[in-house]
Design an enzyme around this catalytic site. Sequence first.
Site, short mmCIF file in Angstrom:
data_model
loop_
_atom_site.label_atom_id
_atom_site.label_comp_id
_atom_site.label_asym_id
_atom_site.label_seq_id
_atom_site.Cartn_x
_atom_site.Cartn_y
_atom_site.Cartn_z
N GLU A 258 0.90 -1.17 0.00
CA GLU A 258 0.00 0.00 0.00
C GLU A 258 0.92 1.20 0.00
O GLU A 258 1.63 1.42 0.97
CB GLU A 258 -0.86 0.02 1.27
CG GLU A 258 -1.73 -1.19 1.46
CD GLU A 258 -2.82 -1.27 0.43
OE1 GLU A 258 -3.26 -0.22 -0.06
OE2 GLU A 258 -3.20 -2.39 0.08
N CYS A 297 -3.15 8.27 3.84
CA CYS A 297 -2.96 7.75 2.48
C CYS A 297 -4.18 8.00 1.62
O CYS A 297 -4.08 8.05 0.40
CB CYS A 297 -2.66 6.25 2.56
SG CYS A 297 -3.89 5.34 3.49
#
Length: 681
Positions: A258, A297
């Site tokens: 990720e 994020c």
Amino acid sequence: MGVRDVASYVAGQWIGPDDGAREIASALNGQVIARAGHSRLDTQAMLDHARTVGGPALRAMTFHDRARMLKALALHLDAHKQPLYDLSFETGATQTDHLIDVDGGIGTALVFASKGRRELPDGHVYVDGEVEQLSRKGTFVGQHICTPRPGVAVHINAFNFPVWGMLEKLAPTLLAGVPAIIKPATATCYVSEAAVRILLDSELLPEGALQLVSGGLGDMLDRLTCQDMVSFTGSATTALKLRQTPALLENAVRFVAEQDSLNASILGPDVAPGTEEFDLFLREVQREMTVKAGQKCTAIRRILVPCAQVEAVIAGLRAALGQITIGDPRLEPPHTGALHMGALVSAAQRRDVLEKAALIGQEATRVFGDPDTFPTLGADKDTGAFVPPMLYHCTDPDGAQHVHHTEVFGPVSTVMGYRDLRHAADLANRGQGSLVASVITADLSVARDLALNIAAFHGRIYINNATSMAEATGHGSPLPHLVHGGPGRAGGGEELGGIRAVKHYMQRTAVQGSPEILSAITGTWVPGSTEETGPDHPFTRRFEELSIGETLHCPARLISSDDIDQFATFTGDTFYAHMDDAAAARNPFFPGRVAHGYLLLSFAAGMFVQPDEGHVLANTGLDSLRFMKPVTPGDSIKVRLTVKAKTRRTDAYGEVRWHVTLTNQTDEPVAEYDLLTMVAT
Ligand code: NAP
């Protein structure tokens, strides 16, 4: 606070930092508050401990045992979380941010615990999908199964969510039956270490199931083998470097990443100033820019709005961002709804944000926020890692590069105008793979058009409007039930997403063999395998007395026209195919008048039930119902009822899944389904 020694938990022992340690500074004033790291870490001992002690202990437990353990761990952490809040202020985070990190992490673990009990078997093998028929007579079939990998999961986490980031990976790993070695980012590892201590102190975990590296990982990745996995969250640059570790490539070690993401939020062309949706859009952007000081994020980095609305959106965001106070995160006004932003995690992160914002500034004009002049509450902006929210406006989004490629991991976002939906989708996709895009629209065709054109570039699409806004979970919240991850720049990985996340830590294997063999392996009866006859009617027996494959055959029952008439009158279902012979015959599916499918189910129940008060407590549903052949007056049906699977739910009862088959007088199947009942233990 004094300087805190942040330890690692290595093969059953806490080991403090040594002369190889790094200093960690407070985000609020730059003073050293902790140190972590080792000049030498016995990584092989950690891997061996996980593989030989933690793994076997976890694999001896069933999925349900592990789900119960996970629930207890989450509740234990919940009861002991105050020190995590207290420590987290030093990372620059506010109490609102702590709720996302600490409580969000606990909530995620609880969802996995609950899904584990509801969606996984109380056994050791997860059956993935249906039995595949591979032969005409059904003596050779196939089935996918998932079993825990007997290796170790190495979790490398980013600094921004030291608790959530740990638990969102740990929960599915433990549920899968795999031990974890967690390496938090050094900048905030003191919070993760405190959380790991709470988890270990609970004594709920088997030894070896959880180890911790505070500081550098040493040569651990070089020692991974084919049954190990790496789950990474962090920058694309680090991910690229780690992916190339020769041992990972040679051994095909599973690597889930990720990484960076330039998430977009799109204002629909149908939304004008003064509407609820317009205000919603401003609120979502304001929140995503400032929660966790933009170090998220999933934060909105690119604000895509119809060209005609650019000025109104900038004016609205200026007003919204102007309400934010910045400073010591402990000064967040409690429960007033006022928004307060803490600091970035470190001076280094502040430098990084300012450098990358300057790149955006080459292509866009700053229309809000000046990093050189902004007020701070209760903090010194020169010693603390504070920056104000900064809004940019890019007038040439087609020609610009940095606004689409440079992730500024802080409270920085850029407004861009789009001409039409095609253009909006193209701009969103210029992120080259993102975790999430949001669309604020009340127009169904806008929602569909954008969804179809951006889905392939995004892991999640969040669509919100006045109908859903009171309950919507927010653009930036990854949910345990839904996939978190994205293609391309975002790393190409998937986390969360319910039981999908558990499967990342298991091996999927196609097993071929006779139905008997598959039943023995999966613990689930496969049609075609041996049927056992019990000593008496299965409804008279307790949960634990029933065995897989135990079958009841019921004698045939004739279906007459009168039955069909009565059922039609009683239920009101007078559909022509049941009532009118000629009309039914004109239908390509029926030879003439046919029995109701529900009549067959009702008769089947009448044929297999044992009516006395007994151990069957309730019928909770039917699954996979198929009507395969019409039944006409004069046909007769037989019923076969077989114990297919059993799952204990509580100490008092368990779910029995029965496979039910209805056949006609020539033994052709006419209907098939799974019947679910709760049976007393
Ligand atoms: P980072 O510098 O890439 O570090 C990520 C992790 O990798 C840290 O634990 C770091 O440890 C570790 N690491 C670095 N070099 C390593 C090496 N050679 N061997 C083993 N581990 C190594 O990222 P960050 O600054 O912590 O986080 C910010 C970035 O993460 C942003 O770019 C953001 O987009 C991304 N992020 C993505 C997501 C997502 O879900 N997609 C979520 C959060 C953050 P040390 O701290 O000890 O160096």
